[in-house]
Design a protein around this motif. Structure first.
Motif, PDB file in Angstrom:
ATOM      1  N   GLU A   1      -9.557 -24.144  48.861  1.00 39.01           N
ATOM      2  CA  GLU A   1     -10.458 -23.400  47.983  1.00 39.01           C
ATOM      3  C   GLU A   1      -9.689 -22.410  47.112  1.00 39.01           C
ATOM      4  O   GLU A   1     -10.144 -22.035  46.034  1.00 39.01           O
ATOM      5  CB  GLU A   1     -11.504 -22.663  48.824  1.00 39.01           C
ATOM      6  CG  GLU A   1     -12.395 -23.578  49.645  1.00 39.01           C
ATOM      7  CD  GLU A   1     -13.293 -22.796  50.580  1.00 39.01           C
ATOM      8  OE1 GLU A   1     -14.206 -22.113  50.068  1.00 39.01           O
ATOM      9  OE2 GLU A   1     -13.071 -22.843  51.805  1.00 39.01           O
ATOM     10  N   PHE A   2      -8.529 -21.961  47.634  1.00 35.36           N
ATOM     11  CA  PHE A   2      -7.693 -21.014  46.896  1.00 35.36           C
ATOM     12  C   PHE A   2      -6.252 -21.506  46.919  1.00 35.36           C
ATOM     13  O   PHE A   2      -5.772 -21.989  47.948  1.00 35.36           O
ATOM     14  CB  PHE A   2      -7.767 -19.606  47.507  1.00 35.36           C
ATOM     15  CG  PHE A   2      -9.130 -18.975  47.417  1.00 35.36           C
ATOM     16  CD1 PHE A   2      -9.496 -18.237  46.317  1.00 35.36           C
ATOM     17  CD2 PHE A   2     -10.056 -19.149  48.445  1.00 35.36           C
ATOM     18  CE1 PHE A   2     -10.757 -17.671  46.222  1.00 35.36           C
ATOM     19  CE2 PHE A   2     -11.313 -18.587  48.369  1.00 35.36           C
ATOM     20  CZ  PHE A   2     -11.666 -17.839  47.252  1.00 35.36           C
TER      21      PHE A   2
ATOM     22  N   GLN B   1     -12.498 -27.126  40.966  1.00 33.40           N
ATOM     23  CA  GLN B   1     -13.108 -25.838  41.307  1.00 33.40           C
ATOM     24  C   GLN B   1     -12.290 -25.101  42.364  1.00 33.40           C
ATOM     25  O   GLN B   1     -12.810 -24.569  43.350  1.00 33.40           O
ATOM     26  CB  GLN B   1     -14.551 -26.031  41.783  1.00 33.40           C
ATOM     27  CG  GLN B   1     -15.535 -26.330  40.664  1.00 33.40           C
ATOM     28  CD  GLN B   1     -15.650 -25.189  39.671  1.00 33.40           C
ATOM     29  OE1 GLN B   1     -16.122 -24.095  39.997  1.00 33.40           O
ATOM     30  NE2 GLN B   1     -15.187 -25.427  38.443  1.00 33.40           N
TER      31      GLN B   1
ATOM     32  N   HIS C   1     -11.935 -19.131  54.343  1.00 36.82           N
ATOM     33  CA  HIS C   1     -11.683 -20.156  53.344  1.00 36.82           C
ATOM     34  C   HIS C   1     -10.315 -20.781  53.603  1.00 36.82           C
ATOM     35  O   HIS C   1      -9.475 -20.222  54.309  1.00 36.82           O
ATOM     36  CB  HIS C   1     -11.717 -19.556  51.931  1.00 36.82           C
ATOM     37  CG  HIS C   1     -12.965 -18.786  51.621  1.00 36.82           C
ATOM     38  ND1 HIS C   1     -14.112 -19.375  51.157  1.00 36.82           N
ATOM     39  CD2 HIS C   1     -13.245 -17.459  51.714  1.00 36.82           C
ATOM     40  CE1 HIS C   1     -15.042 -18.461  50.962  1.00 36.82           C
ATOM     41  NE2 HIS C   1     -14.538 -17.278  51.298  1.00 36.82           N
TER      42      HIS C   1
ATOM     43  N   PRO D   1     -14.891 -18.707  41.444  1.00 37.30           N
ATOM     44  CA  PRO D   1     -14.337 -20.013  41.830  1.00 37.30           C
ATOM     45  C   PRO D   1     -13.971 -20.850  40.615  1.00 37.30           C
ATOM     46  O   PRO D   1     -14.708 -20.885  39.624  1.00 37.30           O
ATOM     47  CB  PRO D   1     -15.478 -20.653  42.625  1.00 37.30           C
ATOM     48  CG  PRO D   1     -16.305 -19.508  43.112  1.00 37.30           C
ATOM     49  CD  PRO D   1     -16.222 -18.462  42.034  1.00 37.30           C
TER      50      PRO D   1
ATOM     51  N   THR E   1      -9.747 -21.940  42.921  1.00 40.93           N
ATOM     52  CA  THR E   1      -9.269 -20.695  42.333  1.00 40.93           C
ATOM     53  C   THR E   1      -7.758 -20.626  42.481  1.00 40.93           C
ATOM     54  O   THR E   1      -7.236 -20.711  43.591  1.00 40.93           O
ATOM     55  CB  THR E   1      -9.918 -19.481  43.007  1.00 40.93           C
ATOM     56  OG1 THR E   1     -11.340 -19.588  42.903  1.00 40.93           O
ATOM     57  CG2 THR E   1      -9.462 -18.199  42.347  1.00 40.93           C
TER      58      THR E   1
ATOM     59  N   ARG F   1     -19.510 -15.230  42.740  1.00 36.18           N
ATOM     60  CA  ARG F   1     -18.205 -14.629  42.996  1.00 36.18           C
ATOM     61  C   ARG F   1     -17.934 -14.497  44.492  1.00 36.18           C
ATOM     62  O   ARG F   1     -18.854 -14.307  45.287  1.00 36.18           O
ATOM     63  CB  ARG F   1     -18.104 -13.252  42.334  1.00 36.18           C
ATOM     64  CG  ARG F   1     -18.216 -13.298  40.814  1.00 36.18           C
ATOM     65  CD  ARG F   1     -18.179 -11.912  40.220  1.00 36.18           C
ATOM     66  NE  ARG F   1     -18.344 -11.940  38.774  1.00 36.18           N
ATOM     67  CZ  ARG F   1     -17.347 -11.902  37.902  1.00 36.18           C
ATOM     68  NH1 ARG F   1     -16.105 -11.834  38.356  1.00 36.18           N
ATOM     69  NH2 ARG F   1     -17.571 -11.928  36.609  1.00 36.18           N
ATOM     70  N   VAL F   2     -16.655 -14.577  44.830  1.00 37.94           N
ATOM     71  CA  VAL F   2     -16.198 -14.337  46.206  1.00 37.94           C
ATOM     72  C   VAL F   2     -15.721 -12.889  46.276  1.00 37.94           C
ATOM     73  O   VAL F   2     -14.743 -12.508  45.637  1.00 37.94           O
ATOM     74  CB  VAL F   2     -15.061 -15.297  46.590  1.00 37.94           C
ATOM     75  CG1 VAL F   2     -14.565 -14.986  48.001  1.00 37.94           C
ATOM     76  CG2 VAL F   2     -15.522 -16.740  46.488  1.00 37.94           C
TER      77      VAL F   2
END
Length: 459
Positions: free
Chosen positions: A170-171, A210, A121, A92, A212, A74-75
């Motif tokens: 990443e997001f 992958q 990120h 993620p 989020t 988890r982030v």
């Protein structure tokens, strides 16, 4: 070769029909079918198998015992309240849906979260409702004007997919899902079919790459997220941002979570600088209580795994008409009506000619059975015009015969009441054990019935 196919979909449940129907045979809703055309492309079996293998890692059945479970990395965000609601942090590759009323602060919350995540990120913020200049103005007001967020005002999903492939963030934040457009569909933007197809595409992006994905969704006047109900079934996590314009406090509630406990809540306060965390909500809900007031009872409610002290207030007055009025705010109306009937039958309180107004203060909504005893005590206090000691609190479910039934996680509730400073707590007798009685610094009183509790409190 592509083939154009015409079909009809129910906007309420997503049922597909070859022709228009007045009433949906699946959900029973009337006049909910809308026409849509779609280009159907033939895909080879090899290509389909390859895509499935990419998404799942294996396209053959395997025994459950041979599957190796991997713990999610988890982030963790700087917002502890958000981490609690998500089950310990952001997973993620998950798809998170955030719904709420217009102007409640959904975009503000996501802008603050994205700004914190962008420090380490790559975050892509796709806005279909506001321009980059508008988002920049809000960011300056929140003190986030120098953030590393990548802004992309766009509604076309083809263009959004290209940017995702090029930037590889990443997001990903979609604000909002109702403004996104899938060009392959002829239906109107914001329709059920558009929302469903866009969400399906975002799910593939999240799982295959992958990434989020946070999706912001509008809420209808009935309180449900706009679009088909299947939308909530497709995502991994559903969060509701609750509150009203008359209070500065906001509640982030987890309705569904595949990676943690549901019904968890996080508390925020809306200020000029944006949303700030509320680490001790129990003290906030209780700090405005008037001394020596009747019709007020404190309950230790449980929201997910978090105990929360709340003030339940009741006002009972003689009715001016033949029909007694019942009004509730933050409490279930039918449950309150049931408890008033039990109070009249088992507690010998003549309430059939009394108007009753009940509320959970602070704008919070309480719906668990453990608040029954506090509701009954607040009504009895107002009816008898006798105050309840300010250091007393109540926990317990009330049955139709007047019995006080056991509740779950009683140790956490007692600990919360003790931490806030209460001296006595009334709990169900079947929850009272020697361990609780001996180890608690607060006086724990076990009660078996509603008449017994009324006698202990009011004499």
């Amino acid at each position: 070769m592509t083939k154009v196919k015409t079909r009809y979909k129910c906007k309420n449940c997503g049922y597909i029909s070859a022709s228009y129907l007045g009433r949906c045979p699946n959900c029973g809703a009337w006049n909910q079918f809308e026409q849509e055309t779609q280009e159907v492309k033939k895909v080879s079996t090899k290509a389909t198998a390859s895509r499935l293998m990419t998404a799942t890692g294996n396209n053959e059945p395997v025994k459950l015992g041979t599957v190796k479970a991997k713990k999610e990395q988890r982030v963790v965000t700087p917002y502890e309240e958000l981490n609690r609601v998500l089950g310990g942090g952001i997973v993620p590759g998950s798809l998170v849906l955030i719904g709420g009323d217009p102007g409640i602060g959904k975009s503000t919350l996501m802008l603050q979260i994205s700004s914190n995540l962008a420090q380490g990120h790559k975050v892509l913020y796709v806005s279909g409702e506001e321009s980059a200049n508008q988002i920049k103005m809000r960011a300056d007001r929140l003190g986030l004007g120098q953030s590393n967020i990548l802004l992309y005002p766009e509604t076309n999903m083809d263009n959004i997919r290209e940017q995702i492939n090029d930037l590889k963030p990443e997001f990903l934040v979609i604000d909002s899902i109702q403004t996104m457009n899938e060009p392959s569909l002829d239906s109107m933007v914001g329709s059920a079919s558009q929302v469903r197809e866009v969400t399906s595409e975002l799910m593939k992006i999240a799982k295959n790459d992958q990434i989020t994905v946070f999706v912001i969704g509008h809420v209808t006047k009935e309180g449900a997220i706009a679009g088909p109900k299947i939308l909530e079934h497709m995502v991994d996590t559903v969060l509701y941002f609750e509150g009203d314009g008359h209070h500065s406090y906001r509640i982030l509630r987890s309705v569904k979570n595949r990676f943690g406990a549901a019904n968890e809540i996080g508390m925020f306060e809306m200020q000029n600088e944006g949303l700030s965390e509320v680490t001790n909500p129990s003290a906030i809900f209780l700090d405005e209580r008037l001394p020596n007031s009747t019709g007020s009872a404190i309950v230790v409610s449980l929201e997910g795994t978090r105990p929360l002290m709340a003030d339940i207030q009741a006002l009972v007055t003689p009715t001016a008409f033949g029909y007694a009025k019942r009004t509730t705010s933050g409490l279930d109306y039918n449950r309150v009506a049931l408890l008033l009937a039990v109070l009249e039958k088992r507690g010998n309180l003549m309430l059939q000619n009394q108007d009753a107004f009940l509320t959970a203060t602070g704008g919070i909504k309480l719906n668990e059975p453990a608040i029954d005893l506090a509701i009954a005590m607040a009504v009895a206090s107002s009816y008898k015009n006798q105050e309840i000691p300010a250091t007393d609190c109540f926990v317990g479910e009330i049955g139709l015969t007047g019995e006080v039934r056991r509740v779950n996680r009683i140790e956490a509730r007692i600990k919360e009441a003790q931490k806030v400073g209460f001296k006595r707590i009334f709990i169900p007798k079947h929850n009272l054990t020697s361990k609780i009685k001996n180890n608690s610094e607060i006086e724990v009183i076990g009660v078996a019935s509603l008449p017994q509790t009324l006698k202990l409190v009011f004499g």
